[in-house]
Design a protein around this motif. Structure first.
Motif, PDB file in Angstrom:
ATOM      1  N   ARG A   1     -11.097  -4.912   3.930  1.00 41.57           N
ATOM      2  CA  ARG A   1     -11.391  -6.272   3.483  1.00 41.57           C
ATOM      3  C   ARG A   1     -10.296  -6.834   2.596  1.00 41.57           C
ATOM      4  NH1 ARG A   1     -18.039  -6.011   2.581  1.00 41.57           N
ATOM      5  NH2 ARG A   1     -18.487  -5.554   4.781  1.00 41.57           N
ATOM      6  N   LEU A   2      -9.634  -5.975   1.864  1.00 45.91           N
ATOM      7  CA  LEU A   2      -8.516  -6.410   1.029  1.00 45.91           C
ATOM      8  C   LEU A   2      -7.380  -6.941   1.894  1.00 45.91           C
ATOM      9  CD1 LEU A   2      -7.527  -6.446  -1.936  1.00 45.91           C
ATOM     10  CD2 LEU A   2      -6.612  -4.158  -1.549  1.00 45.91           C
ATOM     11  N   LEU A   3      -7.082  -6.239   2.974  1.00 47.63           N
ATOM     12  CA  LEU A   3      -6.010  -6.687   3.852  1.00 47.63           C
ATOM     13  C   LEU A   3      -6.391  -7.964   4.600  1.00 47.63           C
ATOM     14  CD1 LEU A   3      -4.695  -3.255   5.126  1.00 47.63           C
ATOM     15  CD2 LEU A   3      -3.491  -4.895   3.680  1.00 47.63           C
ATOM     16  N   ARG A   4      -7.663  -8.116   4.912  1.00 44.48           N
ATOM     17  CA  ARG A   4      -8.094  -9.389   5.503  1.00 44.48           C
ATOM     18  C   ARG A   4      -7.883 -10.530   4.517  1.00 44.48           C
ATOM     19  NH1 ARG A   4     -13.566  -6.794   7.275  1.00 44.48           N
ATOM     20  NH2 ARG A   4     -12.944  -5.649   9.157  1.00 44.48           N
ATOM     21  N   ALA A   5      -8.196 -10.267   3.240  1.00 47.08           N
ATOM     22  CA  ALA A   5      -8.015 -11.297   2.210  1.00 47.08           C
ATOM     23  C   ALA A   5      -6.539 -11.642   2.016  1.00 47.08           C
ATOM     24  CB  ALA A   5      -8.612 -10.820   0.885  1.00 47.08           C
TER      25      ALA A   5
ATOM     26  N   LEU B   1      -2.647   1.429   6.580  1.00 44.28           N
ATOM     27  CA  LEU B   1      -3.025   0.308   7.434  1.00 44.28           C
ATOM     28  C   LEU B   1      -1.982  -0.803   7.403  1.00 44.28           C
ATOM     29  CD1 LEU B   1      -6.832   0.118   6.565  1.00 44.28           C
ATOM     30  CD2 LEU B   1      -5.835   0.859   8.747  1.00 44.28           C
ATOM     31  N   ALA B   2      -1.470  -1.133   6.222  1.00 45.13           N
ATOM     32  CA  ALA B   2      -0.478  -2.205   6.117  1.00 45.13           C
ATOM     33  C   ALA B   2       0.836  -1.799   6.766  1.00 45.13           C
ATOM     34  CB  ALA B   2      -0.259  -2.575   4.655  1.00 45.13           C
ATOM     35  N   ALA B   3       1.274  -0.574   6.524  1.00 47.91           N
ATOM     36  CA  ALA B   3       2.541  -0.111   7.114  1.00 47.91           C
ATOM     37  C   ALA B   3       2.455  -0.081   8.639  1.00 47.91           C
ATOM     38  CB  ALA B   3       2.904   1.264   6.570  1.00 47.91           C
ATOM     39  N   SER B   4       1.330   0.366   9.172  1.00 51.11           N
ATOM     40  CA  SER B   4       1.187   0.423  10.629  1.00 51.11           C
ATOM     41  C   SER B   4       1.079  -0.969  11.244  1.00 51.11           C
ATOM     42  CB  SER B   4      -0.037   1.258  11.011  1.00 51.11           C
ATOM     43  OG  SER B   4      -1.232   0.633  10.588  1.00 51.11           O
ATOM     44  N   SER B   5       0.772  -1.979  10.400  1.00 51.20           N
ATOM     45  CA  SER B   5       0.714  -3.360  10.876  1.00 51.20           C
ATOM     46  C   SER B   5       2.039  -4.089  10.703  1.00 51.20           C
ATOM     47  CB  SER B   5      -0.394  -4.116  10.122  1.00 51.20           C
ATOM     48  OG  SER B   5      -1.661  -3.545  10.383  1.00 51.20           O
ATOM     49  N   GLY B   6       3.077  -3.384  10.234  1.00 60.08           N
ATOM     50  CA  GLY B   6       4.401  -3.979  10.144  1.00 60.08           C
ATOM     51  C   GLY B   6       4.830  -4.425   8.774  1.00 60.08           C
TER      52      GLY B   6
ATOM     53  N   SER C   1       6.612   2.999 -11.662  1.00 57.95           N
ATOM     54  CA  SER C   1       6.220   1.900 -12.555  1.00 57.95           C
ATOM     55  C   SER C   1       6.519   0.584 -11.867  1.00 57.95           C
ATOM     56  CB  SER C   1       6.965   1.968 -13.895  1.00 57.95           C
ATOM     57  OG  SER C   1       8.327   1.618 -13.721  1.00 57.95           O
ATOM     58  N   VAL C   2       5.789  -0.448 -12.259  1.00 57.08           N
ATOM     59  CA  VAL C   2       6.046  -1.774 -11.689  1.00 57.08           C
ATOM     60  C   VAL C   2       7.462  -2.224 -12.016  1.00 57.08           C
ATOM     61  CG1 VAL C   2       5.303  -4.182 -11.678  1.00 57.08           C
ATOM     62  CG2 VAL C   2       3.595  -2.370 -11.830  1.00 57.08           C
ATOM     63  N   ALA C   3       7.990  -1.796 -13.157  1.00 59.41           N
ATOM     64  CA  ALA C   3       9.343  -2.185 -13.559  1.00 59.41           C
ATOM     65  C   ALA C   3      10.396  -1.712 -12.558  1.00 59.41           C
ATOM     66  CB  ALA C   3       9.657  -1.628 -14.946  1.00 59.41           C
ATOM     67  N   GLU C   4      10.116  -0.626 -11.836  1.00 58.92           N
ATOM     68  CA  GLU C   4      11.064  -0.114 -10.840  1.00 58.92           C
ATOM     69  C   GLU C   4      10.986  -0.867  -9.514  1.00 58.92           C
ATOM     70  OE1 GLU C   4      10.883   4.139 -10.284  1.00 58.92           O
ATOM     71  OE2 GLU C   4      10.047   4.384 -12.290  1.00 58.92           O
ATOM     72  N   ALA C   5       9.953  -1.667  -9.328  1.00 61.32           N
ATOM     73  CA  ALA C   5       9.788  -2.416  -8.080  1.00 61.32           C
ATOM     74  C   ALA C   5      10.646  -3.676  -8.141  1.00 61.32           C
ATOM     75  CB  ALA C   5       8.322  -2.773  -7.881  1.00 61.32           C
ATOM     76  N   THR C   6      11.603  -3.789  -7.235  1.00 57.84           N
ATOM     77  CA  THR C   6      12.594  -4.862  -7.353  1.00 57.84           C
ATOM     78  C   THR C   6      12.090  -6.208  -6.883  1.00 57.84           C
ATOM     79  OG1 THR C   6      13.513  -4.167  -5.217  1.00 57.84           O
ATOM     80  CG2 THR C   6      14.523  -3.266  -7.217  1.00 57.84           C
ATOM     81  N   GLY C   7      11.321  -6.254  -5.807  1.00 54.19           N
ATOM     82  CA  GLY C   7      10.840  -7.538  -5.322  1.00 54.19           C
ATOM     83  C   GLY C   7      11.964  -8.403  -4.761  1.00 54.19           C
ATOM     84  N   PRO C   8      11.708  -9.661  -4.493  1.00 51.66           N
ATOM     85  CA  PRO C   8      10.388 -10.277  -4.622  1.00 51.66           C
ATOM     86  C   PRO C   8       9.453  -9.864  -3.482  1.00 51.66           C
ATOM     87  CG  PRO C   8      11.920 -11.866  -3.695  1.00 51.66           C
ATOM     88  CD  PRO C   8      12.728 -10.639  -4.005  1.00 51.66           C
ATOM     89  N   TYR C   9       8.155  -9.969  -3.748  1.00 54.81           N
ATOM     90  CA  TYR C   9       7.146  -9.560  -2.772  1.00 54.81           C
ATOM     91  C   TYR C   9       6.355 -10.767  -2.283  1.00 54.81           C
ATOM     92  CZ  TYR C   9       8.318  -4.916  -4.357  1.00 54.81           C
ATOM     93  OH  TYR C   9       9.015  -3.769  -4.656  1.00 54.81           O
ATOM     94  N   ASP C  10       6.003 -10.711  -1.025  1.00 54.29           N
ATOM     95  CA  ASP C  10       5.171 -11.773  -0.460  1.00 54.29           C
ATOM     96  C   ASP C  10       3.722 -11.636  -0.911  1.00 54.29           C
ATOM     97  OD1 ASP C  10       7.174 -12.941   1.562  1.00 54.29           O
ATOM     98  OD2 ASP C  10       7.165 -10.820   2.100  1.00 54.29           O
ATOM     99  N   ILE C  11       3.277 -10.382  -1.043  1.00 52.17           N
ATOM    100  CA  ILE C  11       1.882 -10.093  -1.396  1.00 52.17           C
ATOM    101  C   ILE C  11       1.867  -8.981  -2.440  1.00 52.17           C
ATOM    102  CG2 ILE C  11      -0.352  -9.259  -0.552  1.00 52.17           C
ATOM    103  CD1 ILE C  11       0.585 -10.276   2.271  1.00 52.17           C
TER     104      ILE C  11
ATOM    105  N   PHE D   1     -10.734 -10.596  -5.842  1.00 48.41           N
ATOM    106  CA  PHE D   1     -11.329 -10.006  -4.642  1.00 48.41           C
ATOM    107  C   PHE D   1     -12.559  -9.189  -5.015  1.00 48.41           C
ATOM    108  CE2 PHE D   1     -11.690  -6.137  -2.061  1.00 48.41           C
ATOM    109  CZ  PHE D   1     -11.851  -6.660  -0.795  1.00 48.41           C
ATOM    110  N   ASP D   2     -13.644  -9.401  -4.286  1.00 54.23           N
ATOM    111  CA  ASP D   2     -14.871  -8.625  -4.446  1.00 54.23           C
ATOM    112  C   ASP D   2     -15.217  -8.056  -3.074  1.00 54.23           C
ATOM    113  OD1 ASP D   2     -17.450  -7.654  -4.662  1.00 54.23           O
ATOM    114  OD2 ASP D   2     -18.236  -9.391  -5.735  1.00 54.23           O
ATOM    115  N   TYR D   3     -15.162  -6.728  -2.954  1.00 57.07           N
ATOM    116  CA  TYR D   3     -15.332  -6.134  -1.621  1.00 57.07           C
ATOM    117  C   TYR D   3     -16.729  -6.349  -1.055  1.00 57.07           C
ATOM    118  CZ  TYR D   3     -18.360  -2.047  -2.317  1.00 57.07           C
ATOM    119  OH  TYR D   3     -19.444  -1.231  -2.521  1.00 57.07           O
ATOM    120  N   THR D   4     -17.707  -6.672  -1.896  1.00 54.38           N
ATOM    121  CA  THR D   4     -19.072  -6.856  -1.397  1.00 54.38           C
ATOM    122  C   THR D   4     -19.260  -8.201  -0.707  1.00 54.38           C
ATOM    123  OG1 THR D   4     -19.950  -7.850  -3.438  1.00 54.38           O
ATOM    124  CG2 THR D   4     -19.947  -5.439  -3.302  1.00 54.38           C
TER     125      THR D   4
END
Length: 312
Positions: free
Chosen positions: A129-133, A158-163, A190-200, A253-256
């Motif tokens: 449901r998170l990936l659908r959101a 799931l995300a990696a297998s979807s490209g 750590s988030v500090a090591e993530a260079t980005g930018p990210y779409d999601i 996001f609320d999975y319910t």
């Protein structure tokens, strides 16, 4: 019947106690499952220590179970007696038997054992449901924080297998090793090591993690906030939402909340596992008499992926 009952929130050594509970009294649209295995989620540990509401009278923990139907739903819905199932009850699952709505179960093929199935419900449904959101992820750069838990492993694969090109944030390299095997393009500590930018950005940690992750979002990107595992409130500068000429978006996001049933999503997860497209990461399997130990390990972040307890 035997069941695990909530201990005192003030006693960290005994969060649950093995005791006696009434037999399930199913409604017309509910069936009864003889439980063979269940998994423990961090949200349940928060409920046990009083950090989250217990919404039902006589609440007992237990949302993820696998076993066999021993009493079919009176209204004729759902699987018949003797069917092996995976189920997602709202509570009460850490017991010998549990009542579950027929819309919250999926049948299991012989190729999937109870331990594997028990790791699917909460984490797997949340990931789907998170990936659908998040929307289409093919060709997108995706950052997920707190990625070494059950949800993170499912989302990564799931995300990696979807490209998607997935960057997973974990506490230690050891906790991230399996994520690389599941398709993560990058694993950082750590988030500090993530260079980005990210779409999601998918953010379940809260505290300082969320604003740091938000800063790595591209203009008009999307941050989906789905938890606060750090137990630390978020402090956020409103203007961090704005990135150049575009406007960053943030969604809670609320999975319910979904237009699909738990049973429908569980059936999809079962198909993915059966066809080799999804591989539950089970970091601990123990007898249910050791549930208190597992809860302590989850609280101390000593379990990678899901923790499963067996009754037989």
């Amino acid at each position: 019947m035997k069941a695990l009952l909530p201990g005192s929130p003030d006693d960290a050594d005994q969060p649950v106690l093995l005791g006696e509970a009434p037999e399930p009294a199913p409604k017309d649209d509910e069936l009864v499952v003889s439980v063979e295995a269940y998994s423990v989620n961090r949200g349940e540990t928060f409920q046990l220590d009083g950090g989250l509401d217990r919404r039902w009278p006589g609440w007992r923990p237990g949302k993820d179970v696998a076993g066999t139907v021993v009493c079919a739903a009176a209204d004729g819905s759902g699987p018949a007696v003797g069917t092996r199932v995976v189920a997602h009850p709202p509570a009460f699952g850490w017991a010998e038997r549990v009542a579950v709505a027929s819309t919250g179960v999926a049948e299991l093929p012989d190729s999937i054992d109870a331990v594997t199935a028990a790791a699917l419900p909460l984490a797997g449904i949340t990931a789907l449901r998170l990936l659908r959101a998040a929307g289409p992820v093919a060709g997108r750069r995706v950052l997920i924080t707190g990625a070494s838990g059950g949800v993170g492993h499912y989302v990564t694969e799931l995300a990696a297998s979807s490209g998607a090109a997935v960057t997973a944030v974990v506490a230690t390299p050891e906790r991230g090793a399996r994520l690389a095997e599941l398709g993560a393009a990058e694993v950082v500590t750590s988030v500090a090591e993530a260079t980005g930018p990210y779409d999601i950005v998918l953010e379940p940690v809260g505290g300082d993690s969320l604003p740091a992750a938000l800063a790595r979002l591209r203009p008009a990107g999307l941050l989906v906030w789905f938890g606060q595992a750090s137990r630390t409130p978020v402090t956020l500068d409103f203007f961090d939402f704005f990135k150049g000429p575009g406007r960053a978006r943030i969604a809670h996001f609320d999975y319910t909340v979904s237009d699909t049933t738990y049973g429908g999503d569980l059936a999809a997860l079962v198909r993915l596992v059966e066809t080799g497209r999804l591989h539950p990461e089970i970091g601990s399997v123990r007898d249910w008499s050791r549930t208190a130990e597992v809860i302590a390990d989850l609280r101390a972040r000593r379990v990678r992926g899901n923790a499963v307890l067996t009754l037989r």
